[in-house]
Scaffold this active site. Structure first.
Site, short mmCIF file in Angstrom:
data_model
loop_
_atom_site.label_atom_id
_atom_site.label_comp_id
_atom_site.label_asym_id
_atom_site.label_seq_id
_atom_site.Cartn_x
_atom_site.Cartn_y
_atom_site.Cartn_z
N ASP A 25 39.62 -10.99 71.90
CA ASP A 25 39.81 -11.74 73.14
C ASP A 25 38.60 -11.69 74.06
OD1 ASP A 25 42.39 -12.24 72.21
OD2 ASP A 25 43.17 -10.43 73.16
N LYS A 76 35.55 -15.62 72.07
CA LYS A 76 34.89 -16.18 70.88
C LYS A 76 35.16 -17.67 70.74
CE LYS A 76 37.22 -13.28 68.40
NZ LYS A 76 37.86 -12.46 69.45
N GLY A 120 44.13 -15.77 68.72
CA GLY A 120 44.43 -16.78 69.73
C GLY A 120 43.13 -17.11 70.43
N HIS A 121 42.59 -18.28 70.14
CA HIS A 121 41.28 -18.65 70.69
C HIS A 121 41.47 -19.79 71.68
CE1 HIS A 121 38.97 -16.85 67.01
NE2 HIS A 121 39.76 -15.99 67.63
N GLN A 152 39.57 -11.72 65.71
CA GLN A 152 39.65 -10.28 66.02
C GLN A 152 38.25 -9.78 66.43
OE1 GLN A 152 41.55 -11.27 62.82
NE2 GLN A 152 42.83 -11.92 64.50
N THR A 160 50.77 -14.11 72.08
CA THR A 160 51.92 -13.20 72.14
C THR A 160 52.36 -12.94 73.58
OG1 THR A 160 50.48 -11.27 72.18
CG2 THR A 160 51.21 -12.02 70.01
#
Ligand code: GDP
Ligand code: IMO
Ligand code: MG
Length: 425
Positions: free
Chosen positions: A13, A16, A40-41, A224, A301
């Site tokens: 997070d 990226k 999650g990008h 990640q 999430t």
């Protein structure tokens, strides 16, 4: 033309996705090389926000070929839903290429993920619950199903039956759970998903090499981050793939000689979702402030992220592990208004001082941070149009990071928007 890697230097997070989207203006192909929909990008373009999980962050650029490489694990239901959601917002995924060698995340993988976590109780890893670990475990056991199996219904059924022959007794005996039904899974995967994904399945390794050989520019997008890496992260509190730059080689199918630029993404402070050691963690009002000012809640999430001061021991290790050539510093604006900033320059453990990451997890768990204090700035950096107008203290913060990390900071993020990146000379 050599390839470029974008890699996270902390626990994920870092921004990226935003960096990849910006760099994609100068790319012809963007390849996701590992991970799955645990990622999650977030991309913010004008007033639109896109939260991508599997689709590469170059997808908003019509001239870019988005590729999901062989090193990823794909839940085809999630991929179909993501393509549909993007299409509904006017983003065409027609050019998307998906490796036939990528492994499938199956319904029993997410079930096992949740059950394992439950069994660990207070020691749980805090996974995203998406089945990533069990899917990669099946890959290593050589019992996994792959994207190319979606194109071979008979082979799919044989492999699925074999998998359930192992999984169902496990579910019953260890977890007291009912068996999973092969026909229902086949109906969903082969009936609903396969026809949608089949047109995208390709020899992505061949495509990457054709692109490189014809002088096109290829960006390899990590999900990640370095300290979630299965080999180099804070094991066992890691993901099950290799986000580090070496993983870009195996996960996209090229050798290190094809890469000449490795951009490490570093948040101006540190966050972590899930369990595990966190030497600079702040559990006080400054930590709460970083959560609020940085909107530190998981992209998919929704979990609150843990926050802490910038950790240069981690950053130095990330530079080493990834051969980072330059840094993109994100979320500098979140530090606006803090009177003083702490930066961790070493760890103390008993009588020992570590300027590099201790390899032993028990040391890391017990280590305390050694801080340098730097002045903060009382200005709104989000409004800065160029790096030259940043307050002197902000420029000092950046210089300090460069000196300690040993690589230059080329871009500084001052807001979530696509163009809220300032270039440094
Ligand atoms: P990724 O997983 O590394 O792509 O990062 P995420 O998208 O999960 O989380 C980064 C969050 O910070 C997203 O909500 C971004 O929109 C946001 N963001 C990225 N760069 C900046 C920045 O420079 N400043 C601010 N305020 N937000 C940023
Ligand atoms: P992006 O790409 C932050 C964390 C989980 C958990 C650990 C293992 O958005 O930076 P997993 O589901 O992978 O088995 O969970 O890894 N994790 C992430 N944390 N950003 C991510 O992705 C993450 N993907 C996994 O919270 O601690
Ligand atoms: Mg994320």
């Amino acid at each position: 033309m050599p390839a470029t890697v974008v890699v996270g230097t902390q626990w994920g997070d870092e921004g990226k996705g935003k960096l990849t989207d910006l760099m994609a203006f100068e790319m012809d192909m963007v390849v996701r090389y590992q991970g799955g929909h645990n990622a999650g990008h977030t991309l913010v373009v004008n007033d639109k926000t896109f939260a991508l999980q599997l689709v590469p962050s170059g997808v908003l650029h019509p001239n870019v070929t988005p590729v999901i490489g062989n090193g990823t694990v794909i839940d085809p239901r999630v991929l179909v839903d993501e393509m549909d959601a993007l299409a509904a917002r006017g983003v065409d995924c027609g050019a998307l290429k998906v490796s036939g060698s990528a492994h499938l995340v199956m319904p029993y993988h997410s079930e096992l993920d949740a059950l394992h976590e439950d069994r660990l109780g207070a020691d749980k890893l805090g996974t995203t619950g998406r089945g990533i670990g069990p899917a990669y475990a099946d890959r290593a056991l050589r019992t996994g199903l792959r994207v190319q199996d979606l194109l071979d219904p008979e082979g799919f059924r044989i492999r699925l039956d074999a998998a359930l022959g192992r999984v169902n007794p496990l579910l019953a005996a260890v977890f007291d759970r009912p068996p999973m039904d092969a026909s229902a899974i086949a109906e969903e995967y082969l009936g609903r998903c396969a026809p949608r994904i089949a047109p995208h399945v390709a020899d992505t390794v061949g495509l990457v090499h054709d692109a490189l050989e014809s002088g096109r520019r290829v960006l390899l997008e990590g999900a990640q981050a370095t300290f979630l890496d299965l080999d180099h992260g804070t094991y066992p509190f890691v993901t099950s793939s290799n986000p580090t730059a070496g993983g870009a080689c195996t996960g996209a199918g090229l050798g290190p000689g094809h890469i000449d630029r490795i951009v490490g993404v570093v948040k101006a402070y540190v966050t972590r979702v899930g369990s595990g050691p966190f030497v600079t963690e702040l559990t006080d009002s400054t930590g709460d402030h970083l959560v609020a000012a940085g909107h530190e809640y998981g992209t998919n999430t929704g979990r609150r992220r843990r926050t802490g001061w910038l950790d240069l021991v981690m950053l130095r290790q990330a530079v080493r592990l990834n051969s980072i050539t330059e840094l993109a510093l994100t979320k500098l604006d979140v530090l606006d208004g803090l009177p003083r900033l702490k930066v961790c320059v070493a760890y103390r453990h008993g009588g020992d001082l570590f300027s590099h990451m201790p390899h032993c997890q028990s040391v890391l768990r017990e280590a305390s941070p050694v801080y340098e204090e730097l002045p903060g700035w009382q200005a709104d950096t989000a409004a800065a149009a160029e790096a030259g107008v940043l307050p002197a203290a902000a420029r000092g913060y950046i210089s300090f990071i460069e000196a300690e990390a040993g690589v230059p900071v080329r871009l500084v993020g001052v807001g979530p928007g696509r163009h809220q990146f300032l270039e440094l000379p």
